[in-house]
Design an enzyme around this catalytic site. Structure first.
Site, PDB file in Angstrom:
ATOM      1  N   SER A   6       0.821  -1.209   0.000  1.00 53.50           N
ATOM      2  CA  SER A   6       0.000   0.000   0.000  1.00 53.50           C
ATOM      3  C   SER A   6       0.853   1.256   0.000  1.00 53.50           C
ATOM      4  O   SER A   6       1.964   1.270   0.549  1.00 53.50           O
ATOM      5  CB  SER A   6      -0.861  -0.021   1.269  1.00 53.50           C
ATOM      6  OG  SER A   6      -1.443   1.232   1.493  1.00 53.50           O
TER       7      SER A   6
ATOM      8  N   TYR B 144      -1.577   0.031  10.334  1.00 52.69           N
ATOM      9  CA  TYR B 144      -1.863  -0.631   9.048  1.00 52.69           C
ATOM     10  C   TYR B 144      -0.675  -0.484   8.104  1.00 52.69           C
ATOM     11  O   TYR B 144      -0.152  -1.460   7.562  1.00 52.69           O
ATOM     12  CB  TYR B 144      -3.135  -0.042   8.422  1.00 52.69           C
ATOM     13  CG  TYR B 144      -3.296  -0.416   6.967  1.00 52.69           C
ATOM     14  CD1 TYR B 144      -3.591  -1.732   6.607  1.00 52.69           C
ATOM     15  CD2 TYR B 144      -3.114   0.530   5.956  1.00 52.69           C
ATOM     16  CE1 TYR B 144      -3.700  -2.087   5.277  1.00 52.69           C
ATOM     17  CE2 TYR B 144      -3.230   0.179   4.627  1.00 52.69           C
ATOM     18  CZ  TYR B 144      -3.520  -1.128   4.300  1.00 52.69           C
ATOM     19  OH  TYR B 144      -3.632  -1.480   2.974  1.00 52.69           O
TER      20      TYR B 144
ATOM     21  N   LYS C  36       2.100  -3.328   6.728  1.00 53.07           N
ATOM     22  CA  LYS C  36       2.414  -3.598   5.308  1.00 53.07           C
ATOM     23  C   LYS C  36       3.920  -3.487   5.065  1.00 53.07           C
ATOM     24  O   LYS C  36       4.501  -4.273   4.311  1.00 53.07           O
ATOM     25  CB  LYS C  36       1.651  -2.629   4.397  1.00 53.07           C
ATOM     26  CG  LYS C  36       0.157  -2.899   4.330  1.00 53.07           C
ATOM     27  CD  LYS C  36      -0.169  -4.003   3.340  1.00 53.07           C
ATOM     28  CE  LYS C  36      -1.595  -4.501   3.458  1.00 53.07           C
ATOM     29  NZ  LYS C  36      -1.994  -5.438   2.442  1.00 53.07           N
TER      30      LYS C  36
HETATM   31  N1  UFG Z   1     -12.888  10.715   2.359  1.00 58.23           N
HETATM   32  C1  UFG Z   1     -13.933  11.556   2.678  1.00 58.23           C
HETATM   33  N2  UFG Z   1     -15.118  10.989   3.040  1.00 58.23           N
HETATM   34  C2  UFG Z   1     -15.301   9.635   3.100  1.00 58.23           C
HETATM   35  C3  UFG Z   1     -14.234   8.801   2.762  1.00 58.23           C
HETATM   36  C4  UFG Z   1     -13.025   9.372   2.406  1.00 58.23           C
HETATM   37  O1  UFG Z   1     -13.805  12.781   2.652  1.00 58.23           O
HETATM   38  O2  UFG Z   1     -16.414   9.194   3.440  1.00 58.23           O
HETATM   39  C5  UFG Z   1     -11.614  11.302   1.912  1.00 58.23           C
HETATM   40  C6  UFG Z   1     -10.437  10.919   2.789  1.00 58.23           C
HETATM   41  O3  UFG Z   1     -10.277  11.830   3.839  1.00 58.23           O
HETATM   42  C7  UFG Z   1      -9.293  10.934   1.782  1.00 58.23           C
HETATM   43  C8  UFG Z   1      -9.950  10.556   0.450  1.00 58.23           C
HETATM   44  O4  UFG Z   1     -11.340  10.804   0.628  1.00 58.23           O
HETATM   45  O5  UFG Z   1      -8.803  12.231   1.670  1.00 58.23           O
HETATM   46  C9  UFG Z   1      -9.750   9.098   0.097  1.00 58.23           C
HETATM   47  O6  UFG Z   1     -10.093   8.304   1.203  1.00 58.23           O
HETATM   48  P1  UFG Z   1     -10.270   6.724   1.118  1.00 58.23           P
HETATM   49  O7  UFG Z   1     -10.699   6.263   2.478  1.00 58.23           O
HETATM   50  O8  UFG Z   1     -11.124   6.384  -0.032  1.00 58.23           O
HETATM   51  O9  UFG Z   1      -8.807   6.215   0.787  1.00 58.23           O
HETATM   52  P2  UFG Z   1      -7.457   6.488   1.582  1.00 58.23           P
HETATM   53  O10 UFG Z   1      -6.662   7.404   0.701  1.00 58.23           O
HETATM   54  O11 UFG Z   1      -7.638   6.880   2.985  1.00 58.23           O
HETATM   55  O12 UFG Z   1      -6.918   5.008   1.695  1.00 58.23           O
HETATM   56  C10 UFG Z   1      -6.333   4.308   0.653  1.00 58.23           C
HETATM   57  C11 UFG Z   1      -6.481   2.826   0.896  1.00 58.23           C
HETATM   58  C12 UFG Z   1      -5.777   2.409   2.134  1.00 58.23           C
HETATM   59  C13 UFG Z   1      -4.387   2.879   2.095  1.00 58.23           C
HETATM   60  C14 UFG Z   1      -4.327   4.338   1.821  1.00 58.23           C
HETATM   61  C15 UFG Z   1      -2.916   4.817   1.642  1.00 58.23           C
HETATM   62  O13 UFG Z   1      -7.838   2.514   0.979  1.00 58.23           O
HETATM   63  O14 UFG Z   1      -5.798   1.020   2.267  1.00 58.23           O
HETATM   64  O15 UFG Z   1      -5.007   4.640   0.621  1.00 58.23           O
HETATM   65  O16 UFG Z   1      -2.803   6.087   2.146  1.00 58.23           O
HETATM   66  F1  UFG Z   1      -3.778   2.661   3.283  1.00 58.23           F
END
Ligand code: UFG
Length: 336
Positions: free
Chosen positions: A119, A143, A147
Site C-alpha cells: 500500500s 496498518y 504492510k
Molecule cells: N474521504 C472523505 N469521506 C469519506 C471517505 C473518504 O472525505 O467518506 C476522503 C479521505 O479523507 C481521503 C480521500 O477521501 O482524503 C480518500 O479516502 P479513502 O478512504 O477512499 O482512501 P485512503 O486514501 O484513505 O486510503 C487508501 C487505501 C488504504 C491505504 C491508503 C494509503 O484505501 O488502504 O489509501 O494512504 F492505506
C-alpha cells in the site's frame, strides 16, 4: 504449461477481481479465504475455493499438499487505517502473523514465488509528490507499518529461502468489473467513491467530506485512483514476471494523476445524474494531504500501465455495481 496460482484473500475486493482476471487468462486458480471480510459469491466459479485462515498451519499444509502451486498472490489482510490505530495488535496478528504463516508454509513446500498486496500507506506523509518507490518509508498507522513489515519479511525470506517476491504498492483502488457483475462490498465502508455513491443512492444521508483546509488547490485531499481491473491485470503480469524468472522488486500502482475529494464528488454527481448530499466535517486522523504515484517503474519492468484513465469511467463502473446491487453480495449470486 498451465500455471497454478494460489490466491490468499481471493474473496475480497481486489482479490476477487484478480481471480476473474486470472481465470480469464486460462490459469488454474485456487482461492483461500476465511470469509471474515470476503464474499464467497465474489469468487469466479472456475476457481477452486477452500475456506480457512492462513494462520492455520494445518489448513495451509493441506492446501499446498493438494495443489502444485507455482505462485502465491497474497491479499489476506485487514485494511482499515483508523481501526489499526485503535487496535494495532489486531493488525500485527492478522497481517504480520498471517504473512509469517504463509511464508512458512511456502518455504516448507518449496513454493518460491509470491506477489504481495502492499500500500501507499508505507510512505506516510510524502516528502515529494509524485512518490517514487525509493521515497522515505514512514508509515503513519499500524496498518501502514504492518504492510512495511510484511514487505521486509518477504525480502528476508527471499534471501534465506531462495524465494522471489513482487510487492505492489497500490494507491486508491476503485471501480468494479465492467457490467457490474462483482464489485466493492465492505462493512463498514470507509472509502470515498463508494461512500459518495451510497449517498447518491440514499443508502446514507450524506457524504461526509473530511476536511477542507488542506494545502491543496481546493482544500480537500488529493488521491491517485486506479481501477480495480487494472490492479488485477498488474497482479497477473507480476505473477508472470516471477514465473519467468524476474528478480524480486517493488512497484507503485497508480495512475500518476491526482484528484481532490471535491473533484471526485463532482464526477460522481455527473455519473449518478443527480446531486449528492454532502457536508464538510473535520479532518480524519492520519490522512496525508496529497498522495500521487510515480508510476513509470511498473511500466518499464512489468509492461503495466493503467488502461482505464478517465476518473468518470472508473466511477461509472462502480456506479453500475452499486446501483445494480445496493445490498452488495447479500442474497446475490453473480451469473458468470
Ligand atoms: N474521504 C472523505 N469521506 C469519506 C471517505 C473518504 O472525505 O467518506 C476522503 C479521505 O479523507 C481521503 C480521500 O477521501 O482524503 C480518500 O479516502 P479513502 O478512504 O477512499 O482512501 P485512503 O486514501 O484513505 O486510503 C487508501 C487505501 C488504504 C491505504 C491508503 C494509503 O484505501 O488502504 O489509501 O494512504 F492505506
Amino acid at each position: 504449461m498451465k500455471h497454478t496460482l494460489l490466491i490468499l484473500g481471493g474473496a475480497g475486493y481486489i482479490g476477487s477481481h484478480t481471480v476473474a482476471e486470472l481465470v480469464g487468462r486460462g490459469c488454474e486458480v485456487v482461492v483461500a479465504d476465511n470469509l471474515e471480510k470476503g464474499h464467497r459469491a465474489a469468487v469466479h466459479p472456475k476457481a477452486a475455493f477452500r475456506e480457512g485462515d492462513i494462520r492455520d498451519a494445518t489448513f495451509m499444509d493441506a492446501l499446498f499438499s493438494e495443489f502444485g502451486v507455482d505462485c502465491v498472490i497474497h491479499f489476506a489482510a485487514y485494511s482499515l487505517v483508523g481501526e489499526s490505530v485503535s487496535d494495532p495488535l489486531k493488525y500485527y496478528d492478522n497481517n504480520v502473523g498471517g504473512t509469517r504463516a504463509a511464508l512458512s508454509a511456502m518455504a516448507k513446500h518449496g513454493v518460491r514465488n509470491i506477489v504481495f498486496s502492499s500500500s501507499a500507506a508505507v510512505y506516510g506523509e510524502p516528502e515529494e509528490v509524485p512518490i517514487p518507490e525509493g521515497a522515505r518509508l514512514h508509515p503513519q498507522s499500524p496498518y501502514g507499518a504492518s504492510k512495511l513489515t510484511m514487505e521486509q519479511m518477504m525480502a528476508w525470506c527471499a534471501r534465506a529461502y531462495g524465494m522471489r517476491y513482487v510487492s505492489l504498492r497500490y494507491f486508491n483502488a476503485c471501480g468494479a468489473l465492467p457490467g457490474g457483475l462483482i464489485g466493492e462490498d465492505h462493512a463498514p465502508e470507509t472509502h470515498l467513491i463508494p461512500n459518495a455513491l451510497y449517498a447518491a443512492l440514499g443508502k446514507s444521508p450524506a457524504l461526509e467530506i473530511y476536511g477542507d483546509d488542506y494545502p491543496t488547490k481546493d482544500g480537500t485531499c488529493v488521491r491517485d485512483y486506479i481501477h480495480v481491473c487494472d490492479l488485477a491485470r498488474a497482479h497477473a503480469l507480476a505473477a508472470q514476471y516471477l514465473m519467468d524468472g524476474g528478480q524480486s522488486d517493488i512497484f507503485n500502482l497508480g495512475s500518476g494523476e491526482g484528484f481532490t475529494v471535491k473533484e471526485i464528488l463532482l464526477a460522481a454527481q455527473e455519473v449518478a445524474g443527480r446531486p449528492i448530499p454532502h457536508k464538510f466535517v473535520g479532518r480524519r486522523a492520519g490522512d496525508p494531504a496529497k498522495l500521487v504515484a510515480s508510476n513509470g517503474k511498473a511500466d518499464r519492468a512489468l509492461g503495466f500501465s493503467p488502461g482505464i484513465t478517465s476518473i468518470r469511467d472508473m466511477i461509472a463502473s462502480a456506479w453500475a455495481w452499486h446501483a445494480g446491487h445496493p445490498a452488495g453480495f447479500a442474497g446475490y449470486m453473480p451469473d458468470w
